[in-house]
Design a protein around this motif. Structure first.
Motif, PDB file in Angstrom:
ATOM      1  N   ARG A 241      32.435  38.279  43.226  1.00 12.22           N
ATOM      2  CA  ARG A 241      33.673  38.991  43.578  1.00 12.22           C
ATOM      3  C   ARG A 241      34.788  38.666  42.586  1.00 12.22           C
ATOM      4  O   ARG A 241      35.591  39.527  42.238  1.00 12.22           O
ATOM      5  CB  ARG A 241      34.100  38.667  45.001  1.00 12.22           C
ATOM      6  CG  ARG A 241      33.157  39.279  46.011  1.00 12.22           C
ATOM      7  CD  ARG A 241      33.782  39.358  47.355  1.00 12.22           C
ATOM      8  NE  ARG A 241      32.823  39.848  48.328  1.00 12.22           N
ATOM      9  CZ  ARG A 241      33.109  40.046  49.596  1.00 12.22           C
ATOM     10  NH1 ARG A 241      34.329  39.801  50.035  1.00 12.22           N
ATOM     11  NH2 ARG A 241      32.206  40.497  50.427  1.00 12.22           N
ATOM     12  N   MET A 242      34.869  37.414  42.156  1.00 11.82           N
ATOM     13  CA  MET A 242      35.884  37.042  41.164  1.00 11.82           C
ATOM     14  C   MET A 242      35.640  37.774  39.846  1.00 11.82           C
ATOM     15  O   MET A 242      36.580  38.298  39.236  1.00 11.82           O
ATOM     16  CB  MET A 242      35.884  35.532  40.938  1.00 11.82           C
ATOM     17  CG  MET A 242      36.451  34.745  42.086  1.00 11.82           C
ATOM     18  SD  MET A 242      36.413  32.980  41.694  1.00 11.82           S
ATOM     19  CE  MET A 242      36.581  32.284  43.327  1.00 11.82           C
ATOM     20  N   LEU A 243      34.396  37.810  39.397  1.00 11.14           N
ATOM     21  CA  LEU A 243      34.076  38.519  38.157  1.00 11.14           C
ATOM     22  C   LEU A 243      34.398  40.000  38.287  1.00 11.14           C
ATOM     23  O   LEU A 243      34.892  40.620  37.344  1.00 11.14           O
ATOM     24  CB  LEU A 243      32.605  38.324  37.788  1.00 11.14           C
ATOM     25  CG  LEU A 243      32.216  36.900  37.385  1.00 11.14           C
ATOM     26  CD1 LEU A 243      30.701  36.773  37.263  1.00 11.14           C
ATOM     27  CD2 LEU A 243      32.908  36.482  36.108  1.00 11.14           C
ATOM     28  N   ALA A 244      34.166  40.577  39.457  1.00 15.03           N
ATOM     29  CA  ALA A 244      34.471  41.993  39.684  1.00 15.03           C
ATOM     30  C   ALA A 244      35.971  42.265  39.699  1.00 15.03           C
ATOM     31  O   ALA A 244      36.390  43.412  39.544  1.00 15.03           O
ATOM     32  CB  ALA A 244      33.840  42.466  40.993  1.00 15.03           C
ATOM     33  N   SER A 245      36.766  41.220  39.845  1.00 19.05           N
ATOM     34  CA  SER A 245      38.226  41.403  39.802  1.00 19.05           C
ATOM     35  C   SER A 245      38.790  41.025  38.428  1.00 19.05           C
ATOM     36  O   SER A 245      40.000  40.997  38.245  1.00 19.05           O
ATOM     37  CB  SER A 245      38.900  40.573  40.897  1.00 19.05           C
ATOM     38  OG  SER A 245      38.816  39.196  40.602  1.00 19.05           O
ATOM     39  N   GLY A 246      37.912  40.719  37.461  1.00 18.15           N
ATOM     40  CA  GLY A 246      38.365  40.414  36.106  1.00 18.15           C
ATOM     41  C   GLY A 246      38.674  38.957  35.848  1.00 18.15           C
ATOM     42  O   GLY A 246      39.310  38.614  34.861  1.00 18.15           O
ATOM     43  N   THR A 247      38.193  38.062  36.694  1.00 18.76           N
ATOM     44  CA  THR A 247      38.445  36.638  36.502  1.00 18.76           C
ATOM     45  C   THR A 247      37.572  36.105  35.371  1.00 18.76           C
ATOM     46  O   THR A 247      36.359  36.292  35.377  1.00 18.76           O
ATOM     47  CB  THR A 247      38.159  35.857  37.800  1.00 18.76           C
ATOM     48  OG1 THR A 247      39.006  36.368  38.825  1.00 18.76           O
ATOM     49  CG2 THR A 247      38.422  34.372  37.627  1.00 18.76           C
ATOM     50  N   THR A 248      38.206  35.448  34.408  1.00 16.58           N
ATOM     51  CA  THR A 248      37.483  34.851  33.286  1.00 16.58           C
ATOM     52  C   THR A 248      37.673  33.340  33.211  1.00 16.58           C
ATOM     53  O   THR A 248      37.028  32.679  32.412  1.00 16.58           O
ATOM     54  CB  THR A 248      37.930  35.483  31.948  1.00 16.58           C
ATOM     55  OG1 THR A 248      39.341  35.329  31.811  1.00 16.58           O
ATOM     56  CG2 THR A 248      37.559  36.953  31.885  1.00 16.58           C
ATOM     57  N   ALA A 249      38.570  32.797  34.035  1.00 13.61           N
ATOM     58  CA  ALA A 249      38.807  31.356  34.059  1.00 13.61           C
ATOM     59  C   ALA A 249      39.261  30.966  35.456  1.00 13.61           C
ATOM     60  O   ALA A 249      39.892  31.758  36.159  1.00 13.61           O
ATOM     61  CB  ALA A 249      39.879  30.973  33.037  1.00 13.61           C
ATOM     62  N   LEU A 250      38.917  29.737  35.847  1.00 11.19           N
ATOM     63  CA  LEU A 250      39.335  29.265  37.159  1.00 11.19           C
ATOM     64  C   LEU A 250      39.614  27.780  37.136  1.00 11.19           C
ATOM     65  O   LEU A 250      39.253  27.079  36.201  1.00 11.19           O
ATOM     66  CB  LEU A 250      38.295  29.623  38.224  1.00 11.19           C
ATOM     67  CG  LEU A 250      36.813  29.380  37.953  1.00 11.19           C
ATOM     68  CD1 LEU A 250      36.442  27.925  38.084  1.00 11.19           C
ATOM     69  CD2 LEU A 250      36.008  30.214  38.913  1.00 11.19           C
ATOM     70  N   ALA A 251      40.297  27.341  38.187  1.00  7.74           N
ATOM     71  CA  ALA A 251      40.637  25.929  38.338  1.00  7.74           C
ATOM     72  C   ALA A 251      39.471  25.197  38.993  1.00  7.74           C
ATOM     73  O   ALA A 251      38.647  25.798  39.673  1.00  7.74           O
ATOM     74  CB  ALA A 251      41.888  25.777  39.182  1.00  7.74           C
ATOM     75  N   GLY A 252      39.424  23.921  38.824  1.00  9.56           N
ATOM     76  CA  GLY A 252      38.490  23.038  39.491  1.00  9.56           C
ATOM     77  C   GLY A 252      39.301  21.840  39.937  1.00  9.56           C
ATOM     78  O   GLY A 252      40.527  21.905  39.919  1.00  9.56           O
TER      79      GLY A 252
END
Length: 191
Positions: free
Chosen positions: A118-129
């Motif tokens: 779902r994140m990739l489908a919204s254009g997410t290319t980076a995330l926090a950890g």
């Protein structure tokens, strides 16, 4: 293999809406997992055309979205399997609804993979950890999405530059994500 991504515009910096090159025919060239060049389509086609495949997208190419809430969305949220829709619905579950489920490590891993999709489908290319569940961390690492450690008081600066990582998204005029690319690989395509 080289790929030329032809778009309506390029926004090289994620957070600067004013700095969009919008003359029709801009492009970005990907060589393996890196950005080889950014510029007018005709120039890049003349330079790389014989060796490159061309993909045309009707939108603006950007570094993509950064998801600062990824730990909560993956470690503390259950993303139901479509086969569970009758019993659980299709939306994410948290709180009491999540507590009522029998969550195993395997189930957490599958949930994380669906959340990442779902994140990739919204254009997410980076995330926090960071992520505290090993199964979630494994899903994130296998997805290819970048984890960035960013202090809240420090702004996150991401940009598209030649020789930089080929991580980007293309967004349509209505804001919907058309394409997400991680490490030069097309990982989401909506149309």
């Amino acid at each position: 293999m080289l790929t030329i991504h032809r778009v309506q515009g390029v926004r090289p910096h994620a957070d600067d809406l004013r700095e969009t090159t919008t003359d029709l025919g801009h492009a970005l060239v990907v060589d393996s997992s890196r950005i080889a060049a950014i510029g007018p389509y005709e120039e890049l086609l003349a330079r790389y055309g014989e060796q490159a495949r061309v993909r045309t997208w009707d939108g603006v190419l950007t570094p993509g979205r950064y998801e600062p809430d990824a730990p909560a969305l993956l470690d503390d949220t259950y993303w139901p399997d479509p086969r569970e829709a009758d019993a659980l619905g299709s939306g994410p579950l948290t709180g009491e609804a999540l507590a009522a489920l029998d969550m195993t490590g395997t189930r957490w891993g599958a949930s994380a993979r669906r959340g990442l999709q779902r994140m990739l489908a919204s254009g997410t290319t980076a995330l926090a950890g960071p992520f505290r569940r090993p199964e979630v961390l494994t899903a994130v690492e296998r997805s290819g999405i970048r984890r960035l450690a960013v202090a809240p008081e420090r702004p996150l600066a991401r940009s598209l530059t030649p020789s930089g990582a080929a991580d980007f998204a293309v967004f349509a005029a209505d804001g919907g994500c058309l394409v997400t690319v991680l490490g030069g690989r097309l990982v989401h395509r909506s149309r």
